[in-house]
Design an enzyme around this catalytic site. Structure first.
Site, PDB file in Angstrom:
ATOM      1  CG  ASP A  26     -27.967 -94.463  86.257  1.00  0.00           C
ATOM      2  OD1 ASP A  26     -27.779 -95.665  85.956  1.00  0.00           O
ATOM      3  OD2 ASP A  26     -28.665 -93.705  85.559  1.00  0.00           O
ATOM      4  CB  THR A  31     -33.376-100.067  90.197  1.00  0.00           C
ATOM      5  OG1 THR A  31     -34.554 -99.412  89.744  1.00  0.00           O
ATOM      6  CG2 THR A  31     -32.863-100.981  89.099  1.00  0.00           C
ATOM      7  NE  ARG A  35     -30.487-104.220  87.742  1.00  0.00           N
ATOM      8  CZ  ARG A  35     -31.731-104.145  87.249  1.00  0.00           C
ATOM      9  NH1 ARG A  35     -32.644-105.031  87.610  1.00  0.00           N
ATOM     10  NH2 ARG A  35     -32.052-103.210  86.372  1.00  0.00           N
ATOM     11  CE  LYS A 138     -30.199 -93.158  83.091  1.00  0.00           C
ATOM     12  NZ  LYS A 138     -30.004 -94.578  83.386  1.00  0.00           N
ATOM     13  CD  GLU A 179     -31.613 -94.835  79.451  1.00  0.00           C
ATOM     14  OE1 GLU A 179     -31.308 -94.170  80.449  1.00  0.00           O
ATOM     15  OE2 GLU A 179     -31.546 -96.068  79.417  1.00  0.00           O
ATOM     16  CE  LYS A 221     -28.196 -95.964  79.057  1.00  0.00           C
ATOM     17  NZ  LYS A 221     -27.384 -96.023  80.282  1.00  0.00           N
ATOM     18  N   GLY A 265     -31.583-105.708  79.409  1.00  0.00           N
ATOM     19  CA  GLY A 265     -31.983-107.077  79.717  1.00  0.00           C
ATOM     20  C   GLY A 265     -31.443-108.115  78.746  1.00  0.00           C
TER      21      GLY A 265
END
Ligand code: 13P
Length: 336
Positions: A26, A31, A35, A138, A179, A221, A265
């Site tokens: 997600d 983001t 990546r 989430k 989370e 989470k 990470g």
């Protein structure tokens, strides 16, 4: 309005029963672009779709994944044969979920701290996501560790927003994953990681209770309690497991059905070994499992970047990573 608790409990069961865990796929466009850039892939809408379809269509993953968290763009996309992404997951017995927060923004008057936004219009968005097939959601709050931070202001603002999101999710019939993530890339000791992780969870459960959120119908989470990655001393898996479980037992009520970890990470190997150690020090009051993004996807993304036209290698690597993580989740990594 009353909460359909039975429906929420069924969703939790579909997500975690049989030792299954979650794939967090997600990442926001910002983001995932970071990546992709790190492995030299252009972040086009079609590339984002292709990589996610690669993961979702990997053989056997439904044995180990009960759910996948999607981003707004992905839940509206279709696979190359025209099946809507959520439907493609459902066909494999995997529950689709949706990230609904709109990211962490600077917290006013609190330099270096953030508060997660996304409550405006959220009731309507939940209705739409439910119609698109999402059964869980989430919301992530991030807490930085540093001199004098986190402040009470940051802890309460984030926990309050997360509790209001969780109430709206339950009202719409979706299981909220709450989370709270303490960022672990500093120099802090494991004691400090434990202190902040505990403070975050305490404030979160105070706010969830105030907002009337049904604890039986949500998942937590969170980060494992580890030494700051740039710290002088690094705790091994047994210590990480002991400290993590201690913080959770002290702060997450037993009414909560499940706790899932982010990888935050850690290397793939650390995320797997630490999960294995946590599983081996059970039984726990809640089901414990994984909900990783980077530690499941990283190596597969790298392989795909090297050979975008032949996905076999990337799928083989992804399958193996999911298989090993699920073995760790049973405390059986050494035999896997
Ligand atoms: P990582 O496993 O990469 O930390 O991501 C999990 C996640 O969902 C962060 O919100």
């Amino acid at each position: 309005m009353s909460v359909a608790v039975r429906q929420l409990e069924n969703t939790v069961r579909d997500l975690l029963d049989g030792g299954k865990g979650l794939l967090a796929a997600d990442e926001s466009t910002g983001t995932i672009t970071k990546r992709f850039e790190a492995v030299g892939v252009a972040s086009t809408e079609d590339n984002r779709r292709a990589f996610r379809e690669l993961m979702f269509s990997t053989d056997d993953v439904e044995r180990w994944l009960g759910g996948v968290i999607l981003y707004d763009e992905t839940i509206r996309q279709s696979t190359s044969d025209g099946t809507p992404m959520p439907g493609a997951l459902v066909q494999r017995g995997i529950v689709p979920g949706i990230k609904v927060d709109r990211g962490a923004m600077p917290l006013a008057l609190s330099p270096g701290e953030k508060v997660t936004e996304g409550l405006d219009g959220l009731r309507g968005r939940f209705e739409e996501y439910r119609d698109l097939g999402a059964r869980f959601a989430k919301w992530r709050a991030v807490v930085e560790l540093g001199d004098g931070i986190p402040t009470r202001a940051a802890l309460t603002a984030n926990a309050h927003a997360m509790a209001r999101y969780a109430a709206l999710a339950q009202e719409a019939g979706l299981v909220p994953i709450v989370e709270p993530e303490a960022i672990m890339d500093g120099t802090q000791s494991i004691d400090r990681s434990a202190e902040v992780s505990g403070a975050m969870l305490r404030e979160l459960f105070a706010q969830l209770t105030d907002q009337g959120v049904v604890l039986e119908g949500l998942l937590v989470k969170t980060n494992m309690v580890v030494s700051g990655y740039r710290g002088a001393q690094q705790a091994g898996p047994d210590e990480v497991a002991e400290r993590t479980v201690q913080v959770l037992r002290r702060n997450v009520p037993a009414a909560v059905p499940g706790v899932v970890f982010l990888s935050g990470g850690q290397t793939d190997d650390q995320a797997t070994r630490n999960l294995d150690a946590i599983a081996r020090c059970g039984p726990h009051p809640w089901t414990v499992s994984f909900s990783y993004a980077r530690a499941l996807q990283g190596a597969a993304m790298q392989a795909w970047a090297g050979a975008p036209d032949d996905i076999t290698d990337a799928q083989r690597i992804f399958r193996e990573r999911v298989r090993l993580t699920a073995a760790a989740n049973r405390g059986e990594l050494d035999a896997a």
